[in-house]
Write an enzyme that holds these catalytic residues in place. Structure first.
Site, PDB file in Angstrom:
ATOM      1  N   CYS A   2      35.999  40.360  38.476  1.00 31.04           N
ATOM      2  CA  CYS A   2      34.567  40.567  38.305  1.00 31.04           C
ATOM      3  C   CYS A   2      33.830  39.591  39.213  1.00 31.04           C
ATOM      4  O   CYS A   2      34.444  38.738  39.849  1.00 31.04           O
ATOM      5  CB  CYS A   2      34.155  40.353  36.850  1.00 31.04           C
ATOM      6  SG  CYS A   2      34.888  41.512  35.675  1.00 31.04           S
ATOM      7  N   ARG A  50      30.979  43.963  36.811  1.00 31.78           N
ATOM      8  CA  ARG A  50      32.151  44.133  35.949  1.00 31.78           C
ATOM      9  C   ARG A  50      33.174  45.095  36.526  1.00 31.78           C
ATOM     10  O   ARG A  50      32.838  46.193  36.976  1.00 31.78           O
ATOM     11  CB  ARG A  50      31.717  44.643  34.569  1.00 31.78           C
ATOM     12  CG  ARG A  50      32.883  44.765  33.578  1.00 31.78           C
ATOM     13  CD  ARG A  50      32.460  45.426  32.289  1.00 31.78           C
ATOM     14  NE  ARG A  50      33.584  45.483  31.342  1.00 31.78           N
ATOM     15  CZ  ARG A  50      33.631  46.274  30.285  1.00 31.78           C
ATOM     16  NH1 ARG A  50      32.621  47.090  30.016  1.00 31.78           N
ATOM     17  NH2 ARG A  50      34.691  46.269  29.490  1.00 31.78           N
ATOM     18  N   LEU A  51      34.424  44.653  36.504  1.00 37.03           N
ATOM     19  CA  LEU A  51      35.577  45.512  36.696  1.00 37.03           C
ATOM     20  C   LEU A  51      36.232  45.652  35.329  1.00 37.03           C
ATOM     21  O   LEU A  51      36.735  44.675  34.775  1.00 37.03           O
ATOM     22  CB  LEU A  51      36.562  44.916  37.699  1.00 37.03           C
ATOM     23  CG  LEU A  51      37.850  45.723  37.921  1.00 37.03           C
ATOM     24  CD1 LEU A  51      37.546  47.069  38.565  1.00 37.03           C
ATOM     25  CD2 LEU A  51      38.845  44.943  38.783  1.00 37.03           C
ATOM     26  N   ILE A  53      38.761  46.197  32.529  1.00 38.04           N
ATOM     27  CA  ILE A  53      40.215  46.150  32.326  1.00 38.04           C
ATOM     28  C   ILE A  53      40.545  46.262  30.837  1.00 38.04           C
ATOM     29  O   ILE A  53      41.388  47.042  30.433  1.00 38.04           O
ATOM     30  CB  ILE A  53      40.810  44.844  32.896  1.00 38.04           C
ATOM     31  CG1 ILE A  53      40.525  44.741  34.403  1.00 38.04           C
ATOM     32  CG2 ILE A  53      42.319  44.790  32.637  1.00 38.04           C
ATOM     33  CD1 ILE A  53      41.180  45.810  35.249  1.00 38.04           C
ATOM     34  N   ILE A  54      39.876  45.447  30.035  1.00 35.21           N
ATOM     35  CA  ILE A  54      40.076  45.454  28.587  1.00 35.21           C
ATOM     36  C   ILE A  54      38.798  45.944  27.911  1.00 35.21           C
ATOM     37  O   ILE A  54      37.708  45.436  28.195  1.00 35.21           O
ATOM     38  CB  ILE A  54      40.454  44.052  28.073  1.00 35.21           C
ATOM     39  CG1 ILE A  54      41.812  43.626  28.639  1.00 35.21           C
ATOM     40  CG2 ILE A  54      40.471  44.010  26.550  1.00 35.21           C
ATOM     41  CD1 ILE A  54      42.203  42.216  28.285  1.00 35.21           C
ATOM     42  N   ASN A  76      34.500  35.898  34.721  1.00 33.54           N
ATOM     43  CA  ASN A  76      35.391  36.611  35.626  1.00 33.54           C
ATOM     44  C   ASN A  76      36.819  36.215  35.277  1.00 33.54           C
ATOM     45  O   ASN A  76      37.172  35.044  35.355  1.00 33.54           O
ATOM     46  CB  ASN A  76      35.083  36.233  37.086  1.00 33.54           C
ATOM     47  CG  ASN A  76      36.153  36.716  38.050  1.00 33.54           C
ATOM     48  OD1 ASN A  76      36.780  37.745  37.830  1.00 33.54           O
ATOM     49  ND2 ASN A  76      36.365  35.968  39.123  1.00 33.54           N
TER      50      ASN A  76
END
Length: 270
Positions: A2, A50-51, A53-54, A76
């Site tokens: 992130c 934001r990336l 993942i969870i 991040n």
């Protein structure tokens, strides 16, 4: 990965600062294509890319607020042991409204303060704004997997996941840090201390945390590998078994994800 960025000043921020952090956020768009968020107050502006993942839902949106709205987090990374840590916090009476490791991180900080860092098995760089004390808390993981840079300009501190985000600040005049460039070209050394290739830009060193308040920025080391040297008195067979257990545990924890997981093998234990 992130992207995080922001600014803070005790002389207050303004609309230009909000627009500036928005531009810094956009420069780091590639770090987090799934979502973006902003927070602003009289003293602080925070940005996040934001990336996911969870917990792919909007529950993971950042900046992330504590239940009482006192703390605002931009983060991040990933806390691999967040499930175990969440159970520990539940036993202490904490309630959770999401399935994110982000909420676990913030409530661990509320419970343990800076000592929460030693409980995290993960990779992270994060900033927490305390709206009551009007201060910032910075932290970076043990080995500096996740980056966090900062620069002072007048009464303001700016911070970001990438140096190029500071290009949005047109007033900044950068000069080359010749020693850092030399160390990189001759010794292949980077990210050893707080210096970068630019004299004006610093980084929170790996294994360190920082507190920014009326006294300025204070940085302290929270993890040092030298503390573990010479502690192992086991036989070679026991050491081999421990390494095997640690490696298996590390891989298992990193498989926790709500998206597909990929990996690559370098050929050694790094």
């Amino acid at each position: 990965m992130c992207g995080i960025c922001g600014t803070f000043s005790y002389q207050k921020v303004n609309q230009e600062d909000i627009l500036l952090i928005n531009r810094m956020n956009e420069i780091q768009r590639h770090r987090g294509p799934n979502d973006e968020g902003m927070y602003s107050s009289d003293f602080c502006v925070l940005g996040h890319r934001r990336l996911s993942i969870i917990d792919l839902t909007s529950d993971g949106h950042q900046p992330f607020y504590s239940d009482d709205k006192r703390y605002i987090l931009i983060y991040n990374g990933e806390i691999f042991n967040y499930i175990e840590l969440r159970e520990e916090l539940k036993e202490k009476g904490w309630k959770f409204r999401t399935q994110t490791d982000t909420e676990v991180l913030l409530k661990a900080y509320q419970e343990y303060g800076e000592k929460c860092l030693a409980k995290f098995n993960g990779m992270f760089a994060f900033v927490i704004y305390d709206t009551k004390d009007n201060s910032l808390f910075f932290a970076r993981d043990r080995f500096g997997i996740k980056p966090l840079y900062y620069i002072f300009l007048g009464s303001k501190i700016y911070f970001a996941s990438e140096i190029k985000a500071f290009k949005a600040i047109t007033e900044i005049k950068l000069s080359v840090n010749s020693q850092s460039v030399f160390d990189y070209l001759v010794f292949n050394r980077t990210d050893i201390f707080s210096d970068t290739f630019f004299k004006e830009i610093k980084r929170i060193p790996k294994g360190h945390y920082g507190i920014y308040n009326h006294d300025g920025l204070t940085i302290k080391q929270w993890w040092n590998p030298e503390n573990y040297l010479g502690q192992c008195q086991d036989s070679i067979l026991v050491i081999k078994e421990k390494i095997n257990q640690i490696m298996n545990s590390a891989v298992t924890l990193r498989m926790r994800s709500d998206v597909n997981v990929g990996s690559c093998l370098s050929g050694g234990i790094d």
